[in-house]
Design a protein around this motif. Structure first.
Motif, PDB file in Angstrom:
ATOM      1  N   THR A  16      24.086  17.982  -2.484  1.00 32.28           N
ATOM      2  CA  THR A  16      22.862  18.155  -2.642  1.00 32.28           C
ATOM      3  C   THR A  16      21.824  17.055  -1.710  1.00 32.28           C
ATOM      4  OG1 THR A  16      23.297  19.366  -4.545  1.00 32.28           O
ATOM      5  CG2 THR A  16      20.946  18.845  -4.162  1.00 32.28           C
ATOM      6  N   VAL A  17      20.943  17.728  -0.757  1.00 22.42           N
ATOM      7  CA  VAL A  17      20.420  16.221   0.079  1.00 22.42           C
ATOM      8  C   VAL A  17      18.702  16.613  -0.115  1.00 22.42           C
ATOM      9  CG1 VAL A  17      20.248  15.374   2.343  1.00 22.42           C
ATOM     10  CG2 VAL A  17      22.296  16.347   1.676  1.00 22.42           C
ATOM     11  N   GLY A  18      18.174  15.472  -0.089  1.00 21.93           N
ATOM     12  CA  GLY A  18      16.843  15.327  -0.027  1.00 21.93           C
ATOM     13  C   GLY A  18      16.279  14.681   0.870  1.00 21.93           C
ATOM     14  N   VAL A  19      15.174  15.206   1.920  1.00 18.67           N
ATOM     15  CA  VAL A  19      14.778  14.510   3.177  1.00 18.67           C
ATOM     16  C   VAL A  19      13.315  14.185   2.757  1.00 18.67           C
ATOM     17  CG1 VAL A  19      14.847  14.618   5.292  1.00 18.67           C
ATOM     18  CG2 VAL A  19      16.505  15.741   4.345  1.00 18.67           C
ATOM     19  N   SER A  20      12.873  13.058   2.910  1.00 15.25           N
ATOM     20  CA  SER A  20      11.477  12.764   2.709  1.00 15.25           C
ATOM     21  C   SER A  20      10.654  12.901   3.970  1.00 15.25           C
ATOM     22  CB  SER A  20      11.446  11.132   2.397  1.00 15.25           C
ATOM     23  OG  SER A  20      11.577  10.274   3.499  1.00 15.25           O
ATOM     24  N   GLU A  21       9.529  13.315   3.949  1.00 13.36           N
ATOM     25  CA  GLU A  21       8.736  12.764   5.207  1.00 13.36           C
ATOM     26  C   GLU A  21       8.816  11.386   5.847  1.00 13.36           C
ATOM     27  OE1 GLU A  21       6.389  15.447   6.374  1.00 13.36           O
ATOM     28  OE2 GLU A  21       7.670  16.470   5.277  1.00 13.36           O
ATOM     29  N   PRO A  22       8.697  11.372   7.143  1.00  9.22           N
ATOM     30  CA  PRO A  22       8.700  10.148   7.764  1.00  9.22           C
ATOM     31  C   PRO A  22       7.897   9.002   7.463  1.00  9.22           C
ATOM     32  CG  PRO A  22       8.698  11.644   9.221  1.00  9.22           C
ATOM     33  CD  PRO A  22       8.299  12.445   8.125  1.00  9.22           C
ATOM     34  N   ALA A  23       8.257   7.906   6.774  1.00  5.69           N
ATOM     35  CA  ALA A  23       7.347   6.723   6.471  1.00  5.69           C
ATOM     36  C   ALA A  23       6.904   6.146   7.639  1.00  5.69           C
ATOM     37  CB  ALA A  23       8.361   5.917   5.504  1.00  5.69           C
ATOM     38  N   THR A  24       5.642   5.705   7.755  1.00  4.76           N
ATOM     39  CA  THR A  24       5.224   5.157   8.734  1.00  4.76           C
ATOM     40  C   THR A  24       5.679   3.778   8.841  1.00  4.76           C
ATOM     41  OG1 THR A  24       3.261   4.443   7.562  1.00  4.76           O
ATOM     42  CG2 THR A  24       3.051   6.501   8.915  1.00  4.76           C
ATOM     43  N   VAL A  33       7.977   0.207   7.189  1.00  4.46           N
ATOM     44  CA  VAL A  33       9.066  -0.174   5.795  1.00  4.46           C
ATOM     45  C   VAL A  33       8.459  -0.403   4.569  1.00  4.46           C
ATOM     46  CG1 VAL A  33      10.678  -1.184   7.300  1.00  4.46           C
ATOM     47  CG2 VAL A  33       8.998  -2.511   6.406  1.00  4.46           C
ATOM     48  N   THR A  34       7.176  -0.501   4.665  1.00  5.31           N
ATOM     49  CA  THR A  34       6.517  -0.607   3.065  1.00  5.31           C
ATOM     50  C   THR A  34       6.508   0.556   2.281  1.00  5.31           C
ATOM     51  OG1 THR A  34       4.353  -0.416   4.388  1.00  5.31           O
ATOM     52  CG2 THR A  34       5.191  -2.676   4.040  1.00  5.31           C
ATOM     53  N   ARG A  35       6.588   1.536   2.979  1.00  6.11           N
ATOM     54  CA  ARG A  35       6.381   2.997   2.723  1.00  6.11           C
ATOM     55  C   ARG A  35       7.693   3.787   2.180  1.00  6.11           C
ATOM     56  NH1 ARG A  35       1.022   4.661   2.533  1.00  6.11           N
ATOM     57  NH2 ARG A  35      -0.081   3.231   4.210  1.00  6.11           N
ATOM     58  N   LEU A  36       8.634   2.979   2.435  1.00  6.06           N
ATOM     59  CA  LEU A  36      10.010   3.455   2.249  1.00  6.06           C
ATOM     60  C   LEU A  36      10.387   3.834   0.768  1.00  6.06           C
ATOM     61  CD1 LEU A  36      12.262   1.313   4.320  1.00  6.06           C
ATOM     62  CD2 LEU A  36      11.730   3.836   4.658  1.00  6.06           C
ATOM     63  N   ARG A  37       9.676   2.886  -0.110  1.00  7.02           N
ATOM     64  CA  ARG A  37       9.901   3.034  -1.674  1.00  7.02           C
ATOM     65  C   ARG A  37       9.409   4.472  -2.012  1.00  7.02           C
ATOM     66  NH1 ARG A  37      10.751   0.348  -6.600  1.00  7.02           N
ATOM     67  NH2 ARG A  37       9.195   1.241  -8.196  1.00  7.02           N
ATOM     68  N   GLN A  38       8.300   4.826  -1.628  1.00  6.80           N
ATOM     69  CA  GLN A  38       7.317   5.960  -1.867  1.00  6.80           C
ATOM     70  C   GLN A  38       8.321   7.069  -1.310  1.00  6.80           C
ATOM     71  OE1 GLN A  38       3.574   6.212  -0.647  1.00  6.80           O
ATOM     72  NE2 GLN A  38       3.603   8.403  -0.748  1.00  6.80           N
ATOM     73  N   ALA A  39       8.941   7.032  -0.013  1.00  5.43           N
ATOM     74  CA  ALA A  39       9.611   8.154   0.715  1.00  5.43           C
ATOM     75  C   ALA A  39      10.924   8.392  -0.064  1.00  5.43           C
ATOM     76  CB  ALA A  39       9.964   7.735   2.259  1.00  5.43           C
ATOM     77  N   LEU A  60      13.695  -0.969  -0.999  1.00  7.68           N
ATOM     78  CA  LEU A  60      13.051   0.109  -2.080  1.00  7.68           C
ATOM     79  C   LEU A  60      12.572  -0.544  -3.027  1.00  7.68           C
ATOM     80  CD1 LEU A  60      15.967   2.790  -1.698  1.00  7.68           C
ATOM     81  CD2 LEU A  60      13.962   2.682  -0.230  1.00  7.68           C
ATOM     82  N   GLY A  61      12.617  -1.832  -3.071  1.00  5.93           N
ATOM     83  CA  GLY A  61      12.043  -2.639  -4.290  1.00  5.93           C
ATOM     84  C   GLY A  61      10.430  -2.562  -4.350  1.00  5.93           C
ATOM     85  N   LYS A  62      10.065  -3.088  -5.453  1.00  6.49           N
ATOM     86  CA  LYS A  62       8.418  -3.114  -5.739  1.00  6.49           C
ATOM     87  C   LYS A  62       7.941  -4.256  -4.872  1.00  6.49           C
ATOM     88  CE  LYS A  62       8.234  -1.467 -10.312  1.00  6.49           C
ATOM     89  NZ  LYS A  62       8.013  -1.607 -11.838  1.00  6.49           N
ATOM     90  N   ASP A  63       6.652  -4.205  -4.599  1.00  4.27           N
ATOM     91  CA  ASP A  63       6.066  -5.256  -3.711  1.00  4.27           C
ATOM     92  C   ASP A  63       6.877  -5.992  -2.469  1.00  4.27           C
ATOM     93  OD1 ASP A  63       4.041  -4.969  -5.741  1.00  4.27           O
ATOM     94  OD2 ASP A  63       5.018  -6.184  -6.956  1.00  4.27           O
ATOM     95  N   LEU A  64       7.306  -5.114  -1.673  1.00  5.80           N
ATOM     96  CA  LEU A  64       7.979  -5.367  -0.364  1.00  5.80           C
ATOM     97  C   LEU A  64       6.924  -6.139   0.382  1.00  5.80           C
ATOM     98  CD1 LEU A  64      10.516  -5.609   1.459  1.00  5.80           C
ATOM     99  CD2 LEU A  64       9.603  -3.443   2.365  1.00  5.80           C
ATOM    100  N   ARG A  65       7.468  -7.533   0.719  1.00  4.28           N
ATOM    101  CA  ARG A  65       6.745  -8.204   1.569  1.00  4.28           C
ATOM    102  C   ARG A  65       7.401  -8.457   2.900  1.00  4.28           C
ATOM    103  NH1 ARG A  65       6.657 -13.421   0.376  1.00  4.28           N
ATOM    104  NH2 ARG A  65       5.060 -14.031   2.031  1.00  4.28           N
TER     105      ARG A  65
END
Length: 611
Positions: free
Chosen positions: A463-471, A473-479, A374-379
């Motif tokens: 209280t639970v929030g569910v994200s849209e599926p991230a395509t 791992v690089t999009r997990l931060r946004q999710a 979930l950190g910035k600039d995941l490689r």
């Protein structure tokens, strides 16, 4: 730039792409400079190279740290654990020496128990009063401590004999972190060099991570060793005893079988099956909160219904030192005697303690992995792929993120319950102020609702929030950001014990996640206040009628059909709305605010959704 001038630059870029360092890279830089490559471009290439070196070092250190934690978790001998800790710590930081101290709280001192790289016996034998020097200050558990040059550091409270030992060893720079288990400081882990050096925040973080793994492994090994020695002695006494009979034979068989199970790495269910076979009785184990941990459901339910359990269920506390960590439940039988039950409870204590230690280590690993994902600039490096693979995950998988908020309390208990529910192809860890779940389950929203209901049955409100599926791992931060925004919106709407995703909240709902609560209240009151008050005082449904009317683009016939009312009835309701709000509410400008207010009211449960 001519072809001949471009060649050195092209060569330099190739070296950069191969992550080359050292003399070869420096030679390529000099050739590019000689060919007239712009200085700013070369500086930029140098900076990229430095960042690559830092990332490569961080990756190799993290891999070494993980391997170290895995190695230490598997070791149960205290002496071997101590040696592994100091050897690996020294290797991690490439320091001249590393050493570990244990606290003697009776004497108010901490003493060096194991060292690697230390030359003199005087240094290896240091005993330091708690609060003095670097070692004594670290061992109090307040925070990491370091010094660039120990003997010249006037901020340190020193002891002459210790200064002599430090001088003889040639030590200059020292840095250490406390070893903490269950909130109790058991010692310190330190590295030192024979030259002046300022340890970086990354160095301190690495030793802290190492200390965290080391403390858990050391505590686990020590408890296992103590209890196993005690039980082995008891087994020897039993074997030597001349007493016979079913009870004595059962005790010997129990000890032998259980020690074998533990030595083979058996888990609690394996141990309970052994107890069931040896004792010929039903077995169950409840935790300290009186929740079933393992074993027979029927026996556990019988025990909980105290009136039915009298005489039918035998309960024995499971103790570690002076703390009760659970209860052993059995049915009556000829071999179920007090000594046998005490022995069985002791074996179960070993198993639970070992599993808790493993769980704590796994929690730490998952927490670090989630923080990285979930950190910035995941490689996506080979190391990230390996860490994901340990949890049956791949970087290119679709994954959803759940943000689970437990409100004022229950997060720790909830974390362990969630780990039981998401046992494969998932990551579960405390993150910031909530618990984060990363899962590959395609129906994450429905499964989250099932999870919420099970937690509610245990008395845990979420209280639970569910994200849209991230395509990937690089999009997990946004999710994760999306799921967190949903939880924030639910809080602003005053809703709990609910699961929501973006489809359920819509754009307006997500907007509330970043909107001040007072502003959303003002929007509702300004646009709908008189109508809400009218509905509340008279039991009417004008707000719901308005919602359908706006949803049908002000088409009266369609609205009446959906509501199942006569067009005259609808007209009367709308005339009442005109009287309350004024006829201008139908103009485009007012309709926009009215739509927003209606959506907020629906999300808050003040009006039914038109869909």
């Amino acid at each position: 730039m001519t072809h001949s001038e471009m060649q050195p630059l092209a060569h330099l870029l190739q070296m950069l792409a191969r992550s080359a360092t050292g003399t070869a890279f420096q030679r390529a830089v000099e050739q590019a400079e000689a060919a007239g490559t712009h200085a700013d471009l070369i500086d930029s290439i140098r900076q990229v190279s430095i960042q690559q070196q830092i990332a490569t070092r961080r990756e190799s250190l993290r891999r070494l740290l993980y391997d170290t934690a895995t190695e230490m978790t598997a070791i149960r001998d205290v002496e071997s654990i101590l040696k592994a800790i100091v050897r690996r710590t020294r290797s991690l930081l490439a320091s001249d020496m590393a050493y570990l101290s244990l606290n003697d709280h009776v004497q108010g001192e901490t003493f060096i128990r194991m060292a690697d790289g230390v030359v003199t016996q005087a240094y290896r034998s240091i005993r330091m009063p708690l609060g003095t020097g670097v070692l004594g200050r670290v061992a109090t558990g307040s925070a990491p401590v370091q010094t660039v040059d120990y003997l010249s550091d006037t901020s340190i409270s020193r002891i002459p004999d210790i200064d002599t030992a430090v001088a003889a060893e040639g030590v200059k720079s020292i840095m250490g972190v406390p070893l903490v288990v269950s909130g109790r400081v058991i010692g310190a882990l330190l590295v030192a060099n024979r030259y002046e050096h300022m340890f970086s925040p990354e160095d301190v973080s690495l030793v802290e991570s190492m200390g965290s793994h080391a403390a858990v492994a050391l505590q686990n090994a020590r408890i296992f060793s103590e209890l196993t020695d005690e039980l082995s002695a008891a087994r020897a006494e039993l074997i030597e005893s001349r007493a016979t009979g079913a009870q004595q034979e059962a005790a010997v068989a129990l000890t032998t079988r259980c020690l074998t199970d533990l030595a083979d790495g058996g888990e609690l269910p394996d141990l309970l099956r052994t107890l069931n076979e040896v004792l010929g009785a039903e077995i169950a184990v409840a935790d300290h909160r009186e929740h079933l941990l393992a074993g027979s459901d029927d026996l556990f339910r019988l025990w909980r219904s105290s009136t039915s359990a009298e005489g039918a269920v035998t309960a024995r506390p499971i103790m570690v030192r002076d703390e009760q960590i659970g209860t052993l439940l059995t049915t009556a039988g000829p071999t179920v005697t007090d000594p046998v039950l005490d022995r069985a409870a002791a074996f179960i204590a070993i198993s639970i303690t070992h599993e808790h230690s493993l769980t704590n280590a796994q929690l730490h690993h998952e927490s670090e992995l989630i923080d990285d994902l979930l950190g910035k600039d995941l490689r996506v490096t080979a190391e990230i792929e390996q860490r994901l693979e340990r949890h049956d995950l791949r970087p290119d998988q679709q994954m959803s993120v759940l943000v689970v908020d437990f409100g004022a309390g229950g997060r720790l208990r909830g974390l362990f319950e969630l780990r039981r529910m998401y046992v494969s192809q998932a990551l579960v860890s405390a993150h910031a102020d909530h618990v984060c779940v990363i899962t590959t389950q395609p129906d994450a929203r429905d499964r989250a609702e099932t999870m919420r209901q099970r937690l509610l049955e245990l008395g845990l409100h979420t209280t639970v929030g569910v994200s849209e599926p991230a395509t990937d791992v690089t999009r997990l931060r946004q999710a994760h950001h999306e799921a967190h925004l949903i939880v924030d919106a639910l809080h602003r709407l005053g809703r709990q014990d609910v699961v929501a995703d973006r489809a359920g909240l819509g754009g307006v709902g997500l907007l509330l996640g970043v909107t001040d609560a007072e502003l959303s209240d003002e929007i509702v009151q300004r646009a709908l206040g008189p109508v809400l008050e009218y509905d509340s005082s008279r039991g009417t449904a004008l707000v719901s009628t308005l919602a359908v009317f706006v949803d049908e683009n002000l088409a009266s016939a369609e609205t009446a059909r959906r509501l199942g009312v006569h067009p005259n009835t609808l007209r009367q309701r709308l005339n009442r709305v005109d009287a309350l709000l004024g006829s201008s509410w139908r103009t485009p400008g007012c309709l926009t605010e009215l739509y927003l207010a209606l959506r907020i009211a629906q999300l808050r449960g003040l009006a039914e959704s038109p869909h």
